[in-house]
Motif scaffolding. Structure first.
Motif, short mmCIF file in Angstrom:
data_model
loop_
_atom_site.label_atom_id
_atom_site.label_comp_id
_atom_site.label_asym_id
_atom_site.label_seq_id
_atom_site.Cartn_x
_atom_site.Cartn_y
_atom_site.Cartn_z
N ILE A 123 37.63 35.10 -3.69
CA ILE A 123 38.40 35.78 -4.74
C ILE A 123 39.24 36.91 -4.15
O ILE A 123 40.43 37.05 -4.45
CB ILE A 123 37.46 36.31 -5.86
CG1 ILE A 123 36.76 35.14 -6.57
CG2 ILE A 123 38.23 37.16 -6.87
CD1 ILE A 123 35.60 35.54 -7.48
N SER A 124 38.64 37.71 -3.24
CA SER A 124 39.43 38.82 -2.69
C SER A 124 40.58 38.29 -1.83
O SER A 124 41.66 38.86 -1.81
CB SER A 124 38.58 39.84 -1.95
OG SER A 124 37.71 39.20 -1.09
N ASN A 125 40.36 37.13 -1.20
CA ASN A 125 41.44 36.52 -0.44
C ASN A 125 42.58 36.10 -1.37
O ASN A 125 43.76 36.31 -1.08
CB ASN A 125 40.90 35.31 0.33
CG ASN A 125 41.93 34.75 1.27
OD1 ASN A 125 42.47 35.48 2.11
ND2 ASN A 125 42.25 33.47 1.11
N ALA A 126 42.22 35.54 -2.54
CA ALA A 126 43.24 35.12 -3.51
C ALA A 126 44.04 36.33 -4.00
O ALA A 126 45.27 36.26 -4.15
CB ALA A 126 42.58 34.40 -4.68
N VAL A 127 43.34 37.46 -4.21
CA VAL A 127 44.04 38.68 -4.66
C VAL A 127 45.01 39.15 -3.57
O VAL A 127 46.16 39.51 -3.85
CB VAL A 127 43.01 39.78 -5.03
CG1 VAL A 127 43.70 41.11 -5.30
CG2 VAL A 127 42.17 39.35 -6.24
N ARG A 128 44.55 39.10 -2.31
CA ARG A 128 45.43 39.50 -1.20
C ARG A 128 46.65 38.59 -1.13
O ARG A 128 47.76 39.05 -0.86
CB ARG A 128 44.66 39.43 0.13
CG ARG A 128 44.02 40.75 0.53
CD ARG A 128 43.58 40.73 2.00
NE ARG A 128 42.65 39.64 2.27
CZ ARG A 128 41.33 39.72 2.06
NH1 ARG A 128 40.80 40.84 1.58
NH2 ARG A 128 40.55 38.70 2.33
N GLU A 129 46.47 37.30 -1.37
CA GLU A 129 47.60 36.36 -1.31
C GLU A 129 48.64 36.71 -2.38
O GLU A 129 49.83 36.66 -2.14
CB GLU A 129 47.13 34.90 -1.55
CG GLU A 129 46.06 34.38 -0.60
CD GLU A 129 46.56 34.02 0.79
OE1 GLU A 129 47.53 34.65 1.26
OE2 GLU A 129 45.95 33.13 1.40
N MET A 130 48.15 37.08 -3.59
CA MET A 130 49.09 37.43 -4.67
C MET A 130 49.83 38.73 -4.31
O MET A 130 51.04 38.83 -4.53
CB MET A 130 48.37 37.56 -6.00
CG MET A 130 47.83 36.22 -6.52
SD MET A 130 47.22 36.28 -8.20
CE MET A 130 45.80 37.32 -8.04
N ALA A 131 49.10 39.69 -3.72
CA ALA A 131 49.74 40.95 -3.31
C ALA A 131 50.81 40.66 -2.26
O ALA A 131 51.91 41.23 -2.28
CB ALA A 131 48.69 41.91 -2.76
N TRP A 132 50.51 39.72 -1.36
CA TRP A 132 51.48 39.31 -0.34
C TRP A 132 52.73 38.72 -1.02
O TRP A 132 53.87 39.03 -0.63
CB TRP A 132 50.82 38.29 0.60
CG TRP A 132 51.77 37.62 1.55
CD1 TRP A 132 52.25 38.12 2.73
CD2 TRP A 132 52.36 36.31 1.40
NE1 TRP A 132 53.09 37.21 3.33
CE2 TRP A 132 53.17 36.11 2.53
CE3 TRP A 132 52.28 35.32 0.43
CZ2 TRP A 132 53.91 34.92 2.72
CZ3 TRP A 132 53.01 34.15 0.61
CH2 TRP A 132 53.80 33.95 1.73
N GLY A 133 52.53 37.90 -2.05
CA GLY A 133 53.65 37.29 -2.78
C GLY A 133 54.55 38.35 -3.41
O GLY A 133 55.78 38.23 -3.37
N VAL A 134 53.94 39.41 -3.97
CA VAL A 134 54.73 40.48 -4.58
C VAL A 134 55.50 41.23 -3.49
O VAL A 134 56.70 41.50 -3.60
CB VAL A 134 53.81 41.45 -5.38
CG1 VAL A 134 54.59 42.65 -5.89
CG2 VAL A 134 53.15 40.71 -6.55
N GLU A 135 54.79 41.51 -2.40
CA GLU A 135 55.38 42.24 -1.27
C GLU A 135 56.60 41.50 -0.70
O GLU A 135 57.61 42.10 -0.36
CB GLU A 135 54.30 42.32 -0.19
CG GLU A 135 54.28 43.58 0.65
CD GLU A 135 53.06 43.44 1.56
OE1 GLU A 135 52.06 44.09 1.23
OE2 GLU A 135 53.11 42.65 2.54
N GLN A 136 56.49 40.17 -0.64
CA GLN A 136 57.56 39.34 -0.09
C GLN A 136 58.71 39.13 -1.09
O GLN A 136 59.67 38.45 -0.80
CB GLN A 136 57.03 37.95 0.30
CG GLN A 136 55.98 37.94 1.38
CD GLN A 136 56.55 38.35 2.73
OE1 GLN A 136 57.54 37.79 3.18
NE2 GLN A 136 55.93 39.33 3.34
N GLY A 137 58.53 39.64 -2.31
CA GLY A 137 59.56 39.47 -3.34
C GLY A 137 59.54 38.08 -3.97
O GLY A 137 60.47 37.69 -4.67
N LEU A 138 58.48 37.32 -3.71
CA LEU A 138 58.39 35.97 -4.29
C LEU A 138 57.88 36.04 -5.73
O LEU A 138 58.16 35.17 -6.55
CB LEU A 138 57.44 35.10 -3.47
CG LEU A 138 57.85 34.85 -2.01
CD1 LEU A 138 56.69 34.29 -1.21
CD2 LEU A 138 59.04 33.90 -1.97
N LEU A 139 57.10 37.07 -6.02
CA LEU A 139 56.50 37.24 -7.35
C LEU A 139 56.88 38.59 -7.93
O LEU A 139 57.10 39.55 -7.18
CB LEU A 139 54.97 37.21 -7.25
CG LEU A 139 54.26 35.92 -6.88
CD1 LEU A 139 52.76 36.19 -6.72
CD2 LEU A 139 54.49 34.84 -7.93
#
Ligand code: FPP
Ligand code: MG
Length: 294
Positions: A123-139
């Motif tokens: 679960i914490s890995n999934a949260v990190r992946e979403m944070a990465w998506g926001v950081e990259q401007g994808l989300l």
């Protein structure tokens, strides 16, 4: 064991299987196969022998599941916590996995094996992946939701388990599929895993059937609530847009509706783009971890 066999099941087992199959059946069953070492102790055999018999029981249980029409099985083969066991035991389990898993996977394509896994890590890995998506401007930050988190879990290609079974009398989940089992039927059985029988499996399925309508109701109302929350988020986004444009009057309902549709379509597009990027990122990671030789 009876000598009167028809395929994998005895005639009496087949008869009962057909009765059980008349009711609602779980499509996906998860197992916490616990009690191998206690079984070894009870039978005065080596610990490794307990694990080896546990493995054979897994192969047999998968065949029962196939016979019962259960299309997907997930097993907790080795948790991150298990690395704390003695080197000898960990090495023994790894050897067993090397010897036996590839053959098992060839035969049983519907098996998911959780190895070196814990749910909180997932679960914490999934949260990190979403944070990465926001950081990259994808989300957009507002794209982060429970349904997106579902899609970032390792289990994203599988439906949630309908039934989770733990053997050996322990009544806890030990960090296994915590997110995915919130609407599953949890069955704790006292039998040690290497002694698991077809009848134990039937008993667990009967418990699932007795609780089926309550489980369905809970799952449906959760999904309905999730849809409602998403609509609310989209409406809030549109209201903000309209405020920025200075057109918030009720007469703007057509514009409001079209903005809402556009906002939903754009969100879906961002999410698809993000999930594709995530897939590439994971494939690159796996390629670096175990390169495929040219
Ligand atoms: C729990 O029993 C079982 C495991 C930690 C390993 C589960 C693995 C298998 C059943 C075989 C298939 C897996 C591999 C790796 C080939 P335990 O060791 O916790 O026993 P205890 O609860 O009696 O101490
Ligand atoms: Mg145990």
């Amino acid at each position: 064991m009876s000598w009167i066999r028809e395929g994998e099941l005895t005639i009496i087992e087949r008869f009962c299987a057909n009765i059980i199959k008349a009711g609602p059946m779980p499509k996906h069953v998860a197992f916490i196969m616990d009690g191998n070492r206690r079984y070894a102790q009870k039978c005065h055999v080596e610990r490794q022998q307990g694990h080896s018999q546990g493995f054979d029981k897994l192969a047999q249980t998968l065949r029962w599941c196939l016979n019962l029409g259960i299309r997907e099985v997930t097993v907790y083969a080795f948790s991150i916590e298990n690395f704390k066991r003695s080197k000898e035991e960990v090495d023994g389990l790894m050897d067993l996995a090397r010897q036996k898993f590839s053959r098992l996977l060839e035969e049983q394509c519907f098996l998911n094996v959780c190895f070196a896994y814990t749910s909180r890590h997932e679960i914490s890995n999934a949260v990190r992946e979403m944070a990465w998506g926001v950081e990259q401007g994808l989300l957009e930050p507002s794209d982060v939701s429970e349904s997106l988190l579902d899609k970032c879990l390792y289990t994203n290609n599988s439906p949630d388990p309908d039934l989770l079974i733990r053997t050996s009398g322990e009544v806890r989940l030990s960090d296994f599929l915590l997110w995915q089992t919130s609407h599953s039927c949890l069955v704790f059985q006292s039998v040690l895993w290497p002694e698991y029988s077809f009848w134990n499996l039937c008993e667990a399925i009967l418990q699932f059937q007795m609780n089926y309508s309550a489980l369905q109701k809970a799952r449906d109302s959760y999904l309905e609530e999730r849809r409602r929350q998403q609509l609310e988020r989209d409406q809030a986004y549109v209201n903000k847009k309209l405020q920025q444009e200075g057109s918030v009057s009720r007469a703007d309902s057509r514009r409001r509706r079209s903005l809402l549709q556009k906002c939903t379509a754009l969100r879906e597009e961002r999410i698809q783009g993000f999930l594709q990027a995530l897939e590439h990122k994971r494939a690159d990671f796996l390629e670096r971890l175990c390169p495929v030789s040219a």
